[in-house]
Motif scaffolding. Structure first.
Motif, PDB file in Angstrom:
ATOM      1  N   ARG A 167       0.811  -1.219   0.000  1.00 44.58           N
ATOM      2  CA  ARG A 167       0.000   0.000   0.000  1.00 44.58           C
ATOM      3  C   ARG A 167       0.851   1.279   0.000  1.00 44.58           C
ATOM      4  NH1 ARG A 167      -4.300   2.575  -1.724  1.00 44.58           N
ATOM      5  NH2 ARG A 167      -3.983   4.656  -0.920  1.00 44.58           N
ATOM      6  N   GLU A 168       1.928   1.284   0.726  1.00 41.36           N
ATOM      7  CA  GLU A 168       2.732   2.513   0.870  1.00 41.36           C
ATOM      8  C   GLU A 168       3.361   2.945  -0.449  1.00 41.36           C
ATOM      9  OE1 GLU A 168       3.025  -0.254   2.635  1.00 41.36           O
ATOM     10  OE2 GLU A 168       2.429   0.267   4.674  1.00 41.36           O
ATOM     11  N   PHE A 169       3.434   2.037  -1.417  1.00 36.18           N
ATOM     12  CA  PHE A 169       4.051   2.367  -2.702  1.00 36.18           C
ATOM     13  C   PHE A 169       3.031   2.874  -3.734  1.00 36.18           C
ATOM     14  CE2 PHE A 169       6.676  -0.966  -0.758  1.00 36.18           C
ATOM     15  CZ  PHE A 169       7.930  -0.358  -0.781  1.00 36.18           C
ATOM     16  N   SER A 193       6.909  -5.837   6.468  1.00 38.73           N
ATOM     17  CA  SER A 193       8.004  -6.477   5.733  1.00 38.73           C
ATOM     18  C   SER A 193       8.489  -5.680   4.529  1.00 38.73           C
ATOM     19  CB  SER A 193       7.558  -7.846   5.222  1.00 38.73           C
ATOM     20  OG  SER A 193       7.292  -8.721   6.281  1.00 38.73           O
ATOM     21  N   LYS A 194       7.645  -4.882   3.921  1.00 34.86           N
ATOM     22  CA  LYS A 194       8.016  -4.289   2.640  1.00 34.86           C
ATOM     23  C   LYS A 194       8.460  -2.837   2.830  1.00 34.86           C
ATOM     24  CE  LYS A 194       7.069  -8.287   0.975  1.00 34.86           C
ATOM     25  NZ  LYS A 194       5.742  -8.826   0.747  1.00 34.86           N
ATOM     26  N   ALA A 195       7.546  -1.889   2.795  1.00 34.26           N
ATOM     27  CA  ALA A 195       7.948  -0.484   2.902  1.00 34.26           C
ATOM     28  C   ALA A 195       8.688  -0.208   4.216  1.00 34.26           C
ATOM     29  CB  ALA A 195       6.722   0.416   2.798  1.00 34.26           C
ATOM     30  N   TYR A 196       8.275  -0.860   5.278  1.00 33.72           N
ATOM     31  CA  TYR A 196       8.880  -0.587   6.589  1.00 33.72           C
ATOM     32  C   TYR A 196      10.221  -1.296   6.794  1.00 33.72           C
ATOM     33  CZ  TYR A 196       4.486   1.616   7.951  1.00 33.72           C
ATOM     34  OH  TYR A 196       3.390   2.438   8.022  1.00 33.72           O
ATOM     35  N   GLY A 197      10.572  -2.170   5.871  1.00 33.68           N
ATOM     36  CA  GLY A 197      11.912  -2.743   5.910  1.00 33.68           C
ATOM     37  C   GLY A 197      12.185  -3.726   7.036  1.00 33.68           C
ATOM     38  N   LEU A 198      11.163  -4.429   7.510  1.00 32.71           N
ATOM     39  CA  LEU A 198      11.379  -5.378   8.611  1.00 32.71           C
ATOM     40  C   LEU A 198      11.091  -6.826   8.195  1.00 32.71           C
ATOM     41  CD1 LEU A 198       9.849  -3.568  11.758  1.00 32.71           C
ATOM     42  CD2 LEU A 198      12.229  -3.652  11.013  1.00 32.71           C
ATOM     43  N   ALA A 216      10.631   9.343   8.065  1.00 31.55           N
ATOM     44  CA  ALA A 216      11.926   9.012   7.442  1.00 31.55           C
ATOM     45  C   ALA A 216      11.803   7.764   6.574  1.00 31.55           C
ATOM     46  CB  ALA A 216      12.993   8.815   8.522  1.00 31.55           C
ATOM     47  N   LEU A 217      11.011   6.820   7.028  1.00 33.62           N
ATOM     48  CA  LEU A 217      10.819   5.598   6.243  1.00 33.62           C
ATOM     49  C   LEU A 217      10.113   5.899   4.932  1.00 33.62           C
ATOM     50  CD1 LEU A 217       9.760   2.941   8.899  1.00 33.62           C
ATOM     51  CD2 LEU A 217      11.740   2.847   7.386  1.00 33.62           C
ATOM     52  N   LEU A 218       9.103   6.749   5.031  1.00 28.65           N
ATOM     53  CA  LEU A 218       8.312   7.011   3.824  1.00 28.65           C
ATOM     54  C   LEU A 218       9.086   7.850   2.804  1.00 28.65           C
ATOM     55  CD1 LEU A 218       4.732   7.291   5.344  1.00 28.65           C
ATOM     56  CD2 LEU A 218       5.906   5.315   4.352  1.00 28.65           C
ATOM     57  N   GLU A 219      10.056   8.601   3.310  1.00 32.17           N
ATOM     58  CA  GLU A 219      10.995   9.298   2.425  1.00 32.17           C
ATOM     59  C   GLU A 219      11.709   8.292   1.508  1.00 32.17           C
ATOM     60  OE1 GLU A 219      12.991  12.949   1.563  1.00 32.17           O
ATOM     61  OE2 GLU A 219      11.423  12.597   3.065  1.00 32.17           O
ATOM     62  N   ARG A 220      12.126   7.184   2.094  1.00 30.06           N
ATOM     63  CA  ARG A 220      12.801   6.138   1.324  1.00 30.06           C
ATOM     64  C   ARG A 220      11.835   5.500   0.327  1.00 30.06           C
ATOM     65  NH1 ARG A 220      16.125   2.783   5.842  1.00 30.06           N
ATOM     66  NH2 ARG A 220      17.948   4.154   5.899  1.00 30.06           N
ATOM     67  N   VAL A 221      10.606   5.327   0.770  1.00 25.15           N
ATOM     68  CA  VAL A 221       9.593   4.770  -0.125  1.00 25.15           C
ATOM     69  C   VAL A 221       9.450   5.677  -1.350  1.00 25.15           C
ATOM     70  CG1 VAL A 221       7.121   4.319  -0.366  1.00 25.15           C
ATOM     71  CG2 VAL A 221       8.340   3.512   1.662  1.00 25.15           C
TER      72      VAL A 221
END
Ligand SMILES: *Cc1c(COP(=O)(O)O)cnc(C)c1O
Length: 355
Positions: free
Chosen positions: A191-193, A219-224, A268-273
């Motif tokens: 969803r975040e993408f 697992s995906k956008a959040y990188g865990l 900060a995470l969503l910046e990477r997204v």
């Protein structure tokens, strides 16, 4: 003499094929599992390291702090939430709670490879509805496939592995067609993408409905991906059923803490997204300029419908230094990675077309 006999239905469970890792980081980029290529953010890493000191203790069974965080983040009551070791585990629990022997679960195909495994493992019967010519869900055909035996319909949006997201108007119309005894499971792992404004947040469709549930993951956008945390936002009866059958203490303390810390550094995470989305646009346009017909992607991967040449393409990609995920006879899914990795993809794709 015969030994113990497992359920015959297990014979029909396909094997989950994990994306192949790179032999070494220096040798290849791993674009085969839709992971986030960025290393953990400092606040998240520190929270996990600190939590590791308590490894002699069981984690909080109820994941109370994480549930509080999710409740605030999504504006939903805590009793509408259920957490599991990845949203795949949450789906397993959900199906275990819903499906009796022979019940049907409808989903699009090709879609996420965990679906047939989860449905059969729960004792259900998979009903697969082919994607349309644009690699999108055929929601009319999916609604037509519902019978008295149907317990759930899974909508994967954006669809793994092909990329397109379901539009909001079509999803709302679809839900209207689904009988109230059938649960609509909206799997929004990516969803975040999503950037297409015609899509809709599944959470807005769950609100006020008794038969709509949303699956999300860290697992995906959040990188865990390595920590295994996912969750459902669901009507309270459904969320309670998931919690009832869930593996006790499944989500580790480290994972709970890291997930909570991720919510705190979400900006900060969503910046990477955002950077990955920008790379996706470059990859899609690069491929299309090179003559490839690529379905739209609203996720962190793209799909090349290569048919019989899927495995050959994966081999060529590996030679050039990127690991991708072939689906033999069908296509290749390639995760959007670091800019250097995406450049290699465009190069491989161009060379492959000319051979
Ligand atoms: C990756 C993925 C998930 C989530 O997997 P986790 O178990 O949370 O790691 C769920 N659905 C789809 C479609 C996915 O691609």
């Amino acid at each position: 003499m015969t030994g113990p006999v497992v359920r015959p239905a297990l014979d029909s469970i396909p094997t989950y094929v994990p994306g192949r890792p790179a032999a070494s980081a220096a040798q290849a980029y791993k674009l085969s599992s839709n992971e986030n290529p960025y290393p953990p953010l400092p606040g998240v890493f520190e929270a996990a390291v600190e939590a590791a000191a308590a490894m002699n203790r069981y984690p909080d069974l109820g994941c109370a702090d994480l549930l509080d965080g999710l409740s605030r983040r999504f504006g939903v009551p805590v009793d509408h939430l259920a957490v599991g070791t990845g949203s795949v585990a949450v789906l397993y629990h959900l199906l275990q709670a819903l499906v009796s022997a022979g019940d049907e679960v409808v989903y699009a195909w090709r879609s996420f490879e965990a679906y047939p495994i989860a449905v059969v493992a729960a004792g259900g019967r998979p009903v697969q509805v082919p994607l349309d010519a644009d690699a999108r869900h055929d929601l009319d055909a999916m609604a037509d496939a519902i019978t008295d035996r149907t317990k759930a319909v899974i909508v994967c949006t954006p669809n793994n592995p092909t990329g397109p997201a379901v539009r909001g108007d079509e999803l709302a119309a679809f839900i209207e067609r689904v009988p109230s005894h059938v649960l609509v499971v909206i799997d929004e792992a990516y969803r975040e993408f999503v950037r297409d404004e015609k899509t809709v947040d599944g959470v807005s469709l769950y609100r006020g409905r008794e038969n709509v549930c949303v699956l999300r993951t860290f697992s995906k956008a959040y990188g865990l991906a390595g920590f295994r945390v996912g969750f459902a936002i669901a009507p309270p009866a459904i969320a309670a059923a998931i919690r009832k059958v869930a593996l006790p203490f499944g989500v580790s303390h480290v994972a709970q803490r890291a997930a909570l810390a991720s919510l705190e550094v979400e900006d900060a995470l969503l910046e990477r997204v955002e950077q990955l989305v920008a790379q996706r646009l470059l990859v899609l346009s690069g491929l299309r300029e090179g003559g490839w017909e690529v379905p739209d992607s609203e996720a962190n991967f793209v799909w090349l419908p290569l048919g019989d040449r899927a495995v050959d393409f994966a081999a060529a990609a590996e030679k050039a230094g990127i690991m991708v995920r072939p689906f033999a006879g069908d296509g290749v899914r390639i995760t959007i990675g670091e800019p250097e990795a995406n450049d290699i993809l465009l190069r491989v794709a161009a060379e492959f077309r000319s051979t």
